[in-house]
Design a protein around this motif. Structure first.
Motif, PDB file in Angstrom:
ATOM      1  N   SER A  82       0.796  -1.235   0.000  1.00  0.00           N
ATOM      2  CA  SER A  82       0.000   0.000   0.000  1.00  0.00           C
ATOM      3  C   SER A  82       0.824   1.279   0.000  1.00  0.00           C
ATOM      4  N   PHE A  83       2.154   1.144   0.037  1.00  0.00           N
ATOM      5  CA  PHE A  83       2.983   2.356   0.102  1.00  0.00           C
ATOM      6  C   PHE A  83       3.439   2.740  -1.305  1.00  0.00           C
ATOM      7  N   THR A 123      -8.627   3.148  -5.110  1.00  0.00           N
ATOM      8  CA  THR A 123      -7.950   4.305  -4.522  1.00  0.00           C
ATOM      9  C   THR A 123      -7.962   5.541  -5.405  1.00  0.00           C
ATOM     10  N   SER A 124      -7.903   6.683  -4.752  1.00  0.00           N
ATOM     11  CA  SER A 124      -7.803   7.957  -5.472  1.00  0.00           C
ATOM     12  C   SER A 124      -6.481   8.071  -6.235  1.00  0.00           C
ATOM     13  N   ASN A 176      -7.343   9.452   0.597  1.00  0.00           N
ATOM     14  CA  ASN A 176      -6.455   9.160   1.727  1.00  0.00           C
ATOM     15  C   ASN A 176      -7.223   9.169   3.047  1.00  0.00           C
ATOM     16  N   ARG A 182      -2.044   4.378  11.571  1.00  0.00           N
ATOM     17  CA  ARG A 182      -1.404   4.509  10.266  1.00  0.00           C
ATOM     18  C   ARG A 182       0.063   4.109  10.367  1.00  0.00           C
ATOM     19  N   GLU A 185       5.507   5.228   7.778  1.00  0.00           N
ATOM     20  CA  GLU A 185       6.156   5.707   6.552  1.00  0.00           C
ATOM     21  C   GLU A 185       5.238   6.658   5.774  1.00  0.00           C
ATOM     22  N   VAL A 187       2.936   9.954   5.143  1.00  0.00           N
ATOM     23  CA  VAL A 187       3.378  11.286   5.556  1.00  0.00           C
ATOM     24  C   VAL A 187       2.695  11.789   6.839  1.00  0.00           C
ATOM     25  N   LYS A 190       4.140  10.018   9.850  1.00  0.00           N
ATOM     26  CA  LYS A 190       5.553  10.414   9.957  1.00  0.00           C
ATOM     27  C   LYS A 190       5.618  11.784  10.631  1.00  0.00           C
ATOM     28  N   ARG A 293       9.162  11.917  -5.238  1.00  0.00           N
ATOM     29  CA  ARG A 293       8.806  10.733  -6.022  1.00  0.00           C
ATOM     30  C   ARG A 293       9.118  10.944  -7.502  1.00  0.00           C
ATOM     31  N   VAL A 297       1.516  12.889  -7.577  1.00  0.00           N
ATOM     32  CA  VAL A 297       0.091  13.208  -7.676  1.00  0.00           C
ATOM     33  C   VAL A 297      -0.047  14.535  -6.929  1.00  0.00           C
TER      34      VAL A 297
HETATM   35  N1  GDD Z   1       5.358   9.188   2.651  1.00  0.00           N
HETATM   36  C1  GDD Z   1       5.854  10.426   2.516  1.00  0.00           C
HETATM   37  N2  GDD Z   1       6.987  10.767   3.198  1.00  0.00           N
HETATM   38  N3  GDD Z   1       5.196  11.295   1.738  1.00  0.00           N
HETATM   39  C2  GDD Z   1       5.678  12.550   1.641  1.00  0.00           C
HETATM   40  C3  GDD Z   1       6.827  12.958   2.318  1.00  0.00           C
HETATM   41  C4  GDD Z   1       7.525  12.017   3.126  1.00  0.00           C
HETATM   42  O1  GDD Z   1       8.544  12.301   3.735  1.00  0.00           O
HETATM   43  N4  GDD Z   1       7.034  14.261   2.034  1.00  0.00           N
HETATM   44  C5  GDD Z   1       6.053  14.656   1.226  1.00  0.00           C
HETATM   45  N5  GDD Z   1       5.243  13.614   0.968  1.00  0.00           N
HETATM   46  C6  GDD Z   1       4.056  13.637   0.078  1.00  0.00           C
HETATM   47  C7  GDD Z   1       4.064  12.547  -0.983  1.00  0.00           C
HETATM   48  O2  GDD Z   1       4.958  12.902  -2.058  1.00  0.00           O
HETATM   49  C8  GDD Z   1       2.594  12.543  -1.365  1.00  0.00           C
HETATM   50  O3  GDD Z   1       2.353  13.550  -2.305  1.00  0.00           O
HETATM   51  C9  GDD Z   1       1.885  12.897  -0.052  1.00  0.00           C
HETATM   52  O4  GDD Z   1       2.898  13.398   0.838  1.00  0.00           O
HETATM   53  C10 GDD Z   1       1.164  11.731   0.620  1.00  0.00           C
HETATM   54  O5  GDD Z   1       2.042  10.640   0.702  1.00  0.00           O
HETATM   55  P1  GDD Z   1       1.661   9.306   1.528  1.00  0.00           P
HETATM   56  O6  GDD Z   1       1.252   9.660   2.905  1.00  0.00           O
HETATM   57  O7  GDD Z   1       2.800   8.361   1.370  1.00  0.00           O
HETATM   58  O8  GDD Z   1       0.345   8.804   0.814  1.00  0.00           O
HETATM   59  P2  GDD Z   1      -0.067   8.647  -0.720  1.00  0.00           P
HETATM   60  O9  GDD Z   1      -1.040   9.732  -1.025  1.00  0.00           O
HETATM   61  O10 GDD Z   1       1.108   8.513  -1.602  1.00  0.00           O
HETATM   62  O11 GDD Z   1      -0.806   7.239  -0.718  1.00  0.00           O
HETATM   63  C11 GDD Z   1      -1.787   6.926   0.282  1.00  0.00           C
HETATM   64  O12 GDD Z   1      -3.063   7.293  -0.171  1.00  0.00           O
HETATM   65  C12 GDD Z   1      -3.540   6.594  -1.326  1.00  0.00           C
HETATM   66  C13 GDD Z   1      -4.921   7.175  -1.665  1.00  0.00           C
HETATM   67  O13 GDD Z   1      -4.772   8.356  -2.386  1.00  0.00           O
HETATM   68  C14 GDD Z   1      -1.691   5.413   0.552  1.00  0.00           C
HETATM   69  O14 GDD Z   1      -2.500   5.117   1.656  1.00  0.00           O
HETATM   70  C15 GDD Z   1      -2.186   4.595  -0.631  1.00  0.00           C
HETATM   71  O15 GDD Z   1      -2.255   3.211  -0.257  1.00  0.00           O
HETATM   72  C16 GDD Z   1      -3.588   5.105  -1.002  1.00  0.00           C
HETATM   73  O16 GDD Z   1      -4.082   4.377  -2.099  1.00  0.00           O
END
Ligand code: GDD
Ligand code: NAP
Length: 345
Positions: A82-83, A123-124, A176, A182, A185, A187, A190, A293, A297
């Motif tokens: 899921s990450f 997922t979105s 999200n 949660r 890892e 955000v 974290k 990344r 998105v």
């Molecule tokens: N993880 C992470 N760590 N993300 C960061 C960081 C960091 O240090 N700094 C900025 N970000 C930004 C990422 O680039 C991303 O744009 C946003 O924070 C959210 O990252 P995540 O929390 O890792 O979630 P995600 O949106 O990529 O994915 C989550 O949501 C999806 C639904 O939209 C996950 O839960 C997926 O499984 C889920 O499908």
């Protein structure tokens, strides 16, 4: 009494969904992967109420067995790599679990009990490079990560089995959603974990990637309710579940620190941007390009009107309340950690 089978039961959503289904009187079965150290993850506190079955999304035989053992009336497929960030490092494993794994489970249902109702965790992330704002069920998809691409396959195969075999199969396109459970890892967690550690003086600084990224963040507890509602309708369908509010990662950081009592001030731009603790002048937030990344998105904002109208789904936990709960939980956990380390020294 109904039987439910949950894949991904040890994860964030698996734990809240288990609590919900147990409270409704279901027999809950959960598939778990074999690990070298037994770990019940987020369902440790209710492990005695759950029937665990060892299985893996990449092993259809184990899924057929899980269907036979559980005699499930409802199957919730929450298991996934899921990450998003890891999906560039492990694109094949991500596809095997998140894409083909869904076909494995749908086949297991078709073979053993085609009357079972099926929920797929879409997922979105499938909207990726968004083609319209806000996003709803008819918005064209444009995934931006191996994770998003694999999930799009899972989404379409669910629709295809519904149309080909008349299965009661639904996809929830969930935006999200976060919580005290949660993974660290992601955000949000974290940030809340780091804010608590910085408050207790056991971490100096929080390093983040793209803070301009915008997400539509809700609480997992509200979202698992939507999953259940989708399987209680007369006809199966797909639904967007979101809050219709979007915020930057930077805003999340500000609010999280506010709940620890730290007032932040931003200085600099782009990779030189820093967050300073106003009261001490110390730099407590920095940008580290290692967290950027390969493809991002930029903005997610969901329109949940269809779910509100048909499922009568409504979120209960506001964004602020969610951040507050996450911060308070991490402050408690970090305080315990500090006390234990003081006792040991
Ligand atoms: N993880 C992470 N760590 N993300 C960061 C960081 C960091 O240090 N700094 C900025 N970000 C930004 C990422 O680039 C991303 O744009 C946003 O924070 C959210 O990252 P995540 O929390 O890792 O979630 P995600 O949106 O990529 O994915 C989550 O949501 C999806 C639904 O939209 C996950 O839960 C997926 O499984 C889920 O499908
Ligand atoms: P999570 O906490 O990461 O949980 C994922 C679960 O999947 C874990 O229990 C994990 O087990 C299990 N799993 C991974 N690979 C597996 C495999 N090969 N076989 C069997 N189980 C496997 O994720 P979550 O936040 O609860 O999300 C639940 C689902 O919703 C996922 O499918 C996710 O992609 C999707 N989703 C999440 C969000 C969100 O914002 N949270 C939004 C939209 C969609 P281990 O304990 O063994 O690792």
């Amino acid at each position: 009494m109904k039987n439910a089978l949950i894949t991904g039961i040890t994860g964030q959503d698996g734990s809240y969904l288990s609590e919900l289904l147990l409270s409704k009187g279901y027999n809950v079965y959960g598939i778990m992967r074999r690990k070298s150290v037994v770990d019940f993850g987020n369902v440790e506190h209710i492990k005695d109420k759950i029937n665990f079955i060892y299985a893996d999304m990449t092993d259809i035989v184990s899924l057929v067995n899980a269907m036979k053992i559980s005699k499930a009336d409802e199957v919730y497929n929450l298991a996934a790599q899921s990450f998003v960030a890891t999906s560039w490092e492990q694109p094949v494993a991500t596809a095997e679990i998140n894409a083909l794994g869904v076909t494995n489970l749908l086949e297991a249902i078709k073979i053993t009990n085609p009357n079972a109702r099926f929920y797929q965790a879409s997922t979105s992330e499938m909207f990726g490079l968004v083609q319209e704002i806000p996003q709803c069920e008819t918005t064209p998809f444009y995934p931006r990560s191996p994770y998003g691409v694999a999930k799009l396959y899972g989404h379409w195969i669910t629709k295809n089995y519904r149309e080909s075999y008349n299965l009661y199969a639904c996809s929830g396109i969930l935006f999200n959603h976060e919580s005290e459970r949660r993974g660290k890892e992601f955000v949000t967690r974290k940030i809340t974990d780091a804010a608590a550690r910085i408050k207790f003086g056991i971490q100096d600084c929080l390093e983040l990637g793209n803070m301009d990224s915008k997400r539509d963040w809700g609480h997992s507890k509200d979202y698992v309710n939507a999953m259940w509602l989708m399987l209680q309708q007369e006809t199966p369908d797909d639904y967007v579940i979101a809050t219709n509010e979007t915020r930057t990662v930077r805003e999340f950081v500000e609010i999280a620190f506010k709940y620890t009592g730290i007032d932040l001030e931003w200085k600099g731009k782009e990779i030189d941007e820093i967050g300073i603790d106003k009261s001490t002048g110390k730099t407590i937030v920095k940008v580290n390009p290692k967290f950027f990344r390969p493809a991002e998105v930029d903005i997610l904002l969901g329109n949940p009107q269809k779910a509100e109208k048909i499922l009568k789904w409504k979120r209960e936990i506001s964004f602020d309340e969610m951040v507050k709960r996450m911060v308070e939980n991490d402050l408690t956990l970090v305080e315990q950690e500090v006390r234990i380390s003081e006792l040991n020294n």
